[in-house]
Design a protein around this motif. Structure first.
Motif, PDB file in Angstrom:
ATOM      1  N   LYS A 106       1.090  -1.522   0.240  1.00 11.77           N
ATOM      2  CA  LYS A 106      -0.255   0.217   0.215  1.00 11.77           C
ATOM      3  C   LYS A 106       1.072   1.013   0.119  1.00 11.77           C
ATOM      4  O   LYS A 106       0.862   2.047   0.981  1.00 11.77           O
ATOM      5  CB  LYS A 106      -0.884   0.107   1.159  1.00 11.77           C
ATOM      6  N   PRO A 107       1.724   1.503  -1.497  1.00 11.08           N
ATOM      7  CA  PRO A 107       2.244   2.437  -0.902  1.00 11.08           C
ATOM      8  C   PRO A 107       2.070   4.037  -0.808  1.00 11.08           C
ATOM      9  O   PRO A 107       2.456   4.475  -0.326  1.00 11.08           O
ATOM     10  CB  PRO A 107       2.883   2.371  -2.628  1.00 11.08           C
ATOM     11  N   ASP A 108       1.073   4.184  -0.560  1.00  7.16           N
ATOM     12  CA  ASP A 108       0.175   5.501  -0.557  1.00  7.16           C
ATOM     13  C   ASP A 108      -0.514   5.575   0.713  1.00  7.16           C
ATOM     14  O   ASP A 108      -0.542   6.506   1.288  1.00  7.16           O
ATOM     15  CB  ASP A 108      -0.426   6.517  -1.900  1.00  7.16           C
ATOM     16  N   ASP A 109      -0.218   4.848   1.077  1.00  2.02           N
ATOM     17  CA  ASP A 109      -0.878   4.731   2.517  1.00  2.02           C
ATOM     18  C   ASP A 109       0.221   4.503   3.881  1.00  2.02           C
ATOM     19  O   ASP A 109      -0.470   5.063   5.130  1.00  2.02           O
ATOM     20  CB  ASP A 109      -1.693   3.173   3.368  1.00  2.02           C
ATOM     21  N   GLY A 136      -6.125  -0.450  -5.220  1.00  3.98           N
ATOM     22  CA  GLY A 136      -5.218   0.916  -5.571  1.00  3.98           C
ATOM     23  C   GLY A 136      -4.037   0.765  -3.977  1.00  3.98           C
ATOM     24  O   GLY A 136      -3.867   0.290  -3.230  1.00  3.98           O
ATOM     25  N   ARG A 137      -3.745   1.667  -4.606  1.00  3.02           N
ATOM     26  CA  ARG A 137      -2.162   2.577  -3.889  1.00  3.02           C
ATOM     27  C   ARG A 137      -2.645   2.763  -2.757  1.00  3.02           C
ATOM     28  O   ARG A 137      -1.290   3.103  -2.047  1.00  3.02           O
ATOM     29  CB  ARG A 137      -1.278   3.490  -4.651  1.00  3.02           C
ATOM     30  N   ASN A 158      -5.992   1.634  -0.304  1.00  2.00           N
ATOM     31  CA  ASN A 158      -5.891   0.613   0.429  1.00  2.00           C
ATOM     32  C   ASN A 158      -5.903   0.787   1.955  1.00  2.00           C
ATOM     33  O   ASN A 158      -5.116  -0.741   2.321  1.00  2.00           O
ATOM     34  CB  ASN A 158      -5.181  -1.130  -0.424  1.00  2.00           C
TER      35      ASN A 158
END
Length: 437
Positions: free
Chosen positions: A100-103, A197-198, A200
């Motif tokens: 989850k790179p954007d979390d 998605g990124r 999540n």
């Protein structure tokens, strides 16, 4: 050791020492009318996570009076969710969060990554479902096999006829199944895509079939705590979907549910119930997680309000129109208990006190001081509704020093009416039954 690790450990220790404390006893956050004090927002979130240690040799959780517990299976890899097949075989989803790179961006994301590592949740996902078989009926699985592999953070499972469904983090998949199968090797087909998605943020997706088998109900947790990533990131999330099993066509069945996980049909009523994780960071006493009956078209508040029409001032812009129709949940399960699993009793295999009601797996808090959850409880029912105080079924997941020996997640009732509990820190499945006379 990487240079960042020691400062990170020091920062986590400092965060753990900071933050406010609960002003109410845990039981104040349970029942149909929980106490809801004023929010207590802090600049730094209260961080109080039990370090994951696992079960020492010979140690076991403590069952309630009249019950006994055995290890049904051990040596698993992050067992999260359970499903009992009609022939008595037990399926366990060995799973963890997908990338989850954007979390994980920014200071808050970095801190939460440290918290998850401390809680034992920072390991790669096994991405498989394992079959456990207790052929001789002694309460311990003698054999295990890889039932399905190569999945994508699997969680919920459901069997309808010859169709076996898996809720991956990004889709519901369908596989062919024959009674007695110990492994599925045929490729599955996608029934419907799910929000992922990124970011999540809440990645677990559960699935349950309608009593007539025509529809599936699928949980999709929110992409944030209280909408801080923008409501466009919440499209289709914080909801329970209704999916046509034949076509994959879907609609939002209920919304405003921050992170619904457990699903179950209350016996004798045909009413769907869910267990929901509520929001964080407004104090150790807020907001109680809950279980509730689910109304078609119902809105349950998130992110604009909690426990009915209690407005969350952090959310912008406000939506008084939605707050006005927010439904208060049926039964609170304690603030920050991370109530995940939900399974209704079937009236067999356990003493009469546990014959009618719901078992709840409480994974345990990170945003409360002192800790809450880390146990399995039973909520008695009467006339299709919760009735009475919760009963502790299985405790002892925290040791005297506040370390997590285990963390209960999914719960299921087996063919004999005994309770199965997945423990994703102890890497075990426990079985709770009536104590021998």
């Amino acid at each position: 050791m990487r240079p960042v690790v020691l400062p990170a450990i020091a920062l986590l220790a400092a965060l753990t020492a900071c933050g406010e404390e609960a002003q109410l006893p845990p039981e104040a956050g349970y029942g149909p009318n929980p106490e809801l004090p004023a929010p207590r927002a802090t600049m730094i979130p209260t961080v109080n996570i039990a370090p994951a240690k696992g079960w020492p040799e010979g140690a076991m959780p403590s069952p309630a009076a009249g019950l006994e517990v055995v290890t049904f299976a051990e040596g698993l890899d992050h067992p999260r969710w359970l499903y009992v097949l009609p022939n008595g075989d037990v399926l366990v989803a060995e799973s963890n969060a997908p990338p989850k790179p954007d979390d994980s961006k920014g200071i808050r994301g970095w801190i939460m990554g440290l918290v998850m590592d401390r809680a034992g949740a920072g390991v790669p996902s096994a991405n498989r479902i394992t079959l456990l078989r207790d052929a001789d009926g002694d309460g311990v699985a003698e054999t295990r096999s890889v039932f399905l592999e190569g999945l994508n953070s699997p969680f919920g499972m459901a069997l309808v006829g010859d169709d076996f469904y898996v809720a991956d983090t990004d889709a519901v998949l369908r596989f062919p199944y024959k009674p007695g199968d110990t492994r599925i090797t045929e490729p599955g087909t996608k029934l419907v895509d799910l929000p992922a998605g990124r970011i999540n943020h809440h990645w677990t997706k559960n699935v349950i079939a309608s009593p007539d088998g025509a529809r599936l109900y699928v949980t999709t947790g929110s992409n944030s705590n209280v909408g801080e990533n923008g409501m466009e990131a919440e499209e289709g999330r914080a909801a329970i979907w209704e999916v046509d099993r034949a076509t994959g066509a879907h609609r939002i069945f209920a919304s405003g549910l921050r992170n619904p996980n457990g699903l179950g049909w209350a016996p004798g009523t045909g009413v769907l119930w869910t267990a929901v994780n509520e929001r964080d960071e407004i104090g150790s006493d807020l907001v109680p997680d809950y279980m509730t009956s689910v109304r078609d078209g119902g809105f349950y508040g998130w992110p604009y309000s909690y426990y009915g029409q209690h407005v969350d001032a952090r959310v912008a812009p406000q939506r008084p129109d939605l707050v006005a129709r927010a439904i208060a949940p049926d039964y609170a399960l304690g603030a920050h208990t991370a109530s995940l699993g939900l399974a209704f009793a079937n009236g067999q295999g356990l003493p009469p006190a546990f014959a009618n009601g719901a078992f709840i797996g409480q994974h345990g808090s990170w945003n409360r001081r002192p800790a809450s959850g880390y146990k399995v409880i039973f909520v008695p029912f009467a006339d299709g509704k919760p009735s009475g105080e919760p009963v502790e079924v299985l405790t002892g997941f925290l040791d005297e020093s506040g370390n997590a020996r285990g963390r209960p997640v999914g719960v299921a009732v087996d063919q004999a009416g005994a309770l199965l509990v997945a423990d994703d820190v102890g890497n075990r499945v426990f079985r709770v039954s009536a104590a021998a006379p």
